[in-house]
Design an enzyme around this catalytic site. Structure first.
Site, PDB file in Angstrom:
ATOM      1  N   GLY A   1       0.829  -1.197   0.000  1.00 10.03           N
ATOM      2  CA  GLY A   1       0.000   0.000   0.000  1.00 10.03           C
ATOM      3  C   GLY A   1       0.856   1.236   0.000  1.00 10.03           C
TER       4      GLY A   1
ATOM      5  N   VAL B   1       4.575   1.039   1.456  1.00 11.76           N
ATOM      6  CA  VAL B   1       4.794  -0.138   2.295  1.00 11.76           C
ATOM      7  C   VAL B   1       5.008  -1.358   1.408  1.00 11.76           C
ATOM      8  CG1 VAL B   1       3.874  -1.535   4.172  1.00 11.76           C
ATOM      9  CG2 VAL B   1       3.274   0.891   4.029  1.00 11.76           C
TER      10      VAL B   1
ATOM     11  N   ASP C   1      -3.366  11.496  11.359  1.00 12.23           N
ATOM     12  CA  ASP C   1      -3.801  10.971  10.055  1.00 12.23           C
ATOM     13  C   ASP C   1      -4.584   9.677  10.221  1.00 12.23           C
ATOM     14  OD1 ASP C   1      -4.169  10.861   7.333  1.00 12.23           O
ATOM     15  OD2 ASP C   1      -2.246   9.915   6.924  1.00 12.23           O
TER      16      ASP C   1
END
Length: 775
Positions: free
Chosen positions: A501, A508, A618
């Site tokens: 991702g 990642v 976030d």
């Protein structure tokens, strides 16, 4: 009815109220109060004050005894609302409204309902403790005596249909666990809050259920507590006959936070602040039903109530035992090992609970134990009089009884900490073997500890030599995380080929350590600040010390030249977004609430419990990962500081994901932990409603989830928000939590600790501001 009401007022001390008004000055239109300058209005004698008092990290509006140093609070406005900020103002407006004015000129009514359509012309804090609004003809159109909280004062009747609700604690005056109800049948009854008003739930009553309607509870100036019927006839003296007081005592009747009703007195000439207890319907502190919360029971120790967890349970909060207990094993139902059950049974004697069985069998105790052990659904059984009543969790209203209340049989998983409490006979047989084996293990452990220390020291020295650019900066102090070279991680990820991702902090990749035995996730950080070498190392020390079951574990890092990489545990179920929307099997309602609680507990750890408090900045479904057991864990925590070094200042660069960022990011306001509460609120609504925050394929009015939730809540159509049939009360509770979290004003949003308590069901959830009247 008017004549009856007037007679009640006359009998219960209306003359005293008139006498009290004589010394009270009028509060004119345009008057105001502020926590900073003029915080309260006094009664004529200065005995009572109405205005702002301190609550947690802010203020509340209430009435208290001003001449007593401890400022005993007897009434609170909007008691379940969050604390008010310092810049709030209470106004008696020129058009006759009592309103709160907060930032940006937003006004909300303090008096949500008036007894007359007329506007107020003045107000007064009376010497009776009653704050009132008058119309132009000096008629009272609103008064605090008509809306009691946990206390009534002399001359203040508790009328039919009204109740007193206890506070959470001595200092927190939000609604607590207990209530006193003046019922329509004439009976005065105490119940746990949130339970139906039926006899099984009552723990005290006046036994006046045949007294007829319009009965009221009254307290006079002499401390006499009595019940009057509609004709003004005294049907019961609760305190017995009392001689008139000659020392001008003060009296108050309070339903205390521990659920016990107490009549207090204090002499006006008394120098200390202590109140004396004049009367109480019980001296047993365990009488209030539900005092200790779910899955806990109350015992008396030296005449004090002590909350205790059953075997296999730990307290939800070690600092607040009255919140209840939780299972200390995650196993549900039957567990097995090699085809054999590994559950055990523990017993409690003479402890009674709310009896809500799903199965009721005629068995002896041995048969009851065996039946519960084999039944995966059975988590506890109440055995008494040759009857086995199998129960589901949670257990409620537990308390120890001296009479023969039978046995509580509780199933405890083998993995839980309490299951080592095997039978006494078996313990005695194993005692000698345990001592001998324990000594041998102790000696072996000392040898292994010394050898391990030697290996760790040698390994750390090797890592120190292998990592460039760190010669003058020293080692990361935490041995719990490992320093990797870039080459090691390049090999572990097979050249960074399998991408899992991409987020706001970097990309990642999937990898493996120990010859492929341990899967890892490697994040290549992007946009690290230029002066970030020392900052990066300091942040690794901070993040390396965070350890919680709802945080993705950081295994190591790479600080190799300009390369900054983080190594995390691999989460087999991917992101929360994938888990909700791409999995073949969708999580059900209970699972979605459990996921939400996982996330909230992870945020609570970051905000309040870890060594260095962290704001995530976030939170979104792509930064929340799911492990193989469906447990949610937060990722990317602590990384915001690497790209945004100072949370405390007003920032221009917005962090976060579109649709999940708090309004203060756009308004250049200070960034606090409340930005995470807002983001959690949006994520929470996404989970509960099982749909994306923005759905371009939905009808226009449903495209933006937050707006749709507002609309459905106001229209009382929340059932439209979920894809399956769920309990309406549970759904409304969850929607209220979400709406509180996404309040535009950060000060109005609850703390994440309060959110966790709401999700656990340990506190009441007030009406969100979007459903309250505003001006």
């Amino acid at each position: 009815m008017v004549a009856i009401f007037l007679s009640l007022l006359l009998i219960t001390g209306f003359s005293a109220a008139i006498h009290g008004q004589q010394g009270n000055s009028s509060i004119s239109l345009g008057s105001s109060l502020s926590p900073n300058t003029n915080p309260y209005w006094l009664s004529g004698s200065g005995q009572f004050a109405f205005g702002f008092y301190e609550k947690d990290d802010g203020f509340a509006i209430g009435i208290w005894f001003q001449k007593i140093r401890q400022n005993t609070v007897v009434w609170t406005a909007n008691r379940d609302n969050p604390p008010l900020p310092r810049n709030v103002t209470l106004l008696l407006t020129n058009d006759g409204r009592l309103v709160l004015e907060q930032e940006q000129g937003r006004k909300t009514a303090l008096t949500d309902s008036l007894q007359s359509a007329s506007s107020a012309s003045s107000a007064s804090m009376l010497d009776t403790g009653n704050f009132v609004l008058y119309d132009s003809s000096s008629t009272i159109i609103w008064r605090t005596f008509d809306s009691p909280t946990d206390t009534i004062l002399p001359g203040q009747p508790l009328l039919m249909g009204n109740d007193l609700i206890s506070s959470i604690s001595e200092t927190n005056h939000s609604r607590g666990k207990f209530r006193l109800v003046m019922q329509g049948d004439g009976n005065l009854v105490q119940y746990p809050s949130g339970t139906p008003p039926k006899g099984d739930n009552a723990y005290w009553n006046s036994k006046t259920f045949d007294a007829g309607d319009n009965v009221s509870l009254n307290l006079d100036r002499n401390g006499q507590l009595f019940l009057l019927n509609s004709t003004g006839f005294n049907i019961m003296n609760l305190t017995g006959q009392r001689n008139p007081s000659h020392n001008f005592s003060l009296y108050r009747l309070t339903l205390d936070f521990d659920g016990i009703l107490r009549l207090y007195s204090r002499s006006l000439n008394q120098n200390d602040d202590d109140w004396s207890i004049e009367w109480s319907p019980t001296s047993n502190h365990c009488d209030p039903t539900g005092l200790c919360g779910i899955n806990a029971y109350c015992t008396l120790q030296e005449q004090k109530a002590v909350c205790t967890c059953p075997p296999g349970f730990d307290f939800l909060d070690q600092g607040q035992h009255n919140l209840g207990c939780k299972r200390n094993s995650s196993a549900d139902g039957c567990t097995s090992k090699n085809g054999e059950t590994v559950d055990t049974l523990q017993e409690l004697e003479s402890v009674e609970w709310e009896d809500n069985p799903y199965s009721n069998l005629s068995l002896n105790k041995i048969e009851c134990r065996e039946d519960c052990l084999k039944d995966c659904k059975c988590v506890a059984a109440l055995f008494k009089d040759q009857t086995c009543r199998k129960q589901n969790f949670p257990l409620r209203f537990g308390r120890e009884r001296q009479d023969n209340s039978g046995f509580t049989i509780i199933k405890v998983s083998f993995g839980s900490s309490n299951t080592t409490q095997v039978s006494r006979g078996r313990k005695k047989q194993q005692e000698m073997g345990v001592l001998i084996g324990g000594f041998a293990l102790f000696v072996f452990a000392l040898i292994m500890l010394a050898f391990s220390a030697f290996l760790i020291l040698k390994y750390r020295l090797w890592s120190y030599k292998m990592v460039p650019y760190e010669v003058n900066e020293g080692l990361v102090e935490d041995v719990s995380i490992r320093a990797f070279t870039y080459r090691e991680l390049e090999v572990a990820t097979n050249g960074f080929v399998e991408q899992l991702g991409k987020g706001s902090f970097g990309t990642v990749f999937k990898g493996a350590l120990s010859n492929g035995q341990r899967k890892i996730a490697v994040k290549k950080l992007e946009k690290v600040v230029a002066e970030g070498d020392v900052e990066f190392k300091n942040e690794m020390r901070s993040v390396g010390r965070t350890n919680h079951r709802n945080l993705v574990r950081l295994l190591g890092y790479c600080h190799d030249g300009f390369n900054r990489l983080l190594v995390y545990e691999y989460m087999s179920n991917g992101t929360l977004s994938d888990y909700l929307f791409k999995s073949e099997i969708k999580p059900n309602w209970e699972e979605r609430i459990k996921i939400s609680l996982n996330i909230a507990r992870g945020i609570l750890y970051l905000h309040e419990e870890c060594e260095t408090h962290i704001i995530h900045c976030d939170l979104n479904p792509n930064n929340i990962l799911m492990d193989e057991h469906g447990c949610a864990k937060l990722a990317d925590f602590g990384l915001a500081k690497l790209l945004m070094p100072d949370h405390s200042k007003t920032l221009t660069g917005i962090r976060g994901t579109r649709g999940y960022v708090a309004p203060e990011w756009h308004k250049n306001l200070p960034i606090t932990v409340k930005v995470d509460v807002y983001s959690f609120g949006v994520v929470f609504l996404v989970i509960i409603c099982s749909r994306k925050n923005i759905d371009i394929n939905a009808p226009e009015e449903e495209a933006i989830l937050v707006n749709w939730v507002y609309d459905c809540f106001k229209a009382n159509e929340v059932s439209k928000l979920v894809p399956e049939e769920v309990d309406q009360q549970s759904l409304e509770r969850m929607i209220r939590i979400g709406l509180w979290c996404i309040e535009e004003d950060p000060a109005t949003r609850p703390s994440i600790k309060k959110v966790v308590q709401m999700l656990e069901g340990t506190v009441e959830i007030p009406e969100p501001p979007c459903a309250q009247s505003s001006f």
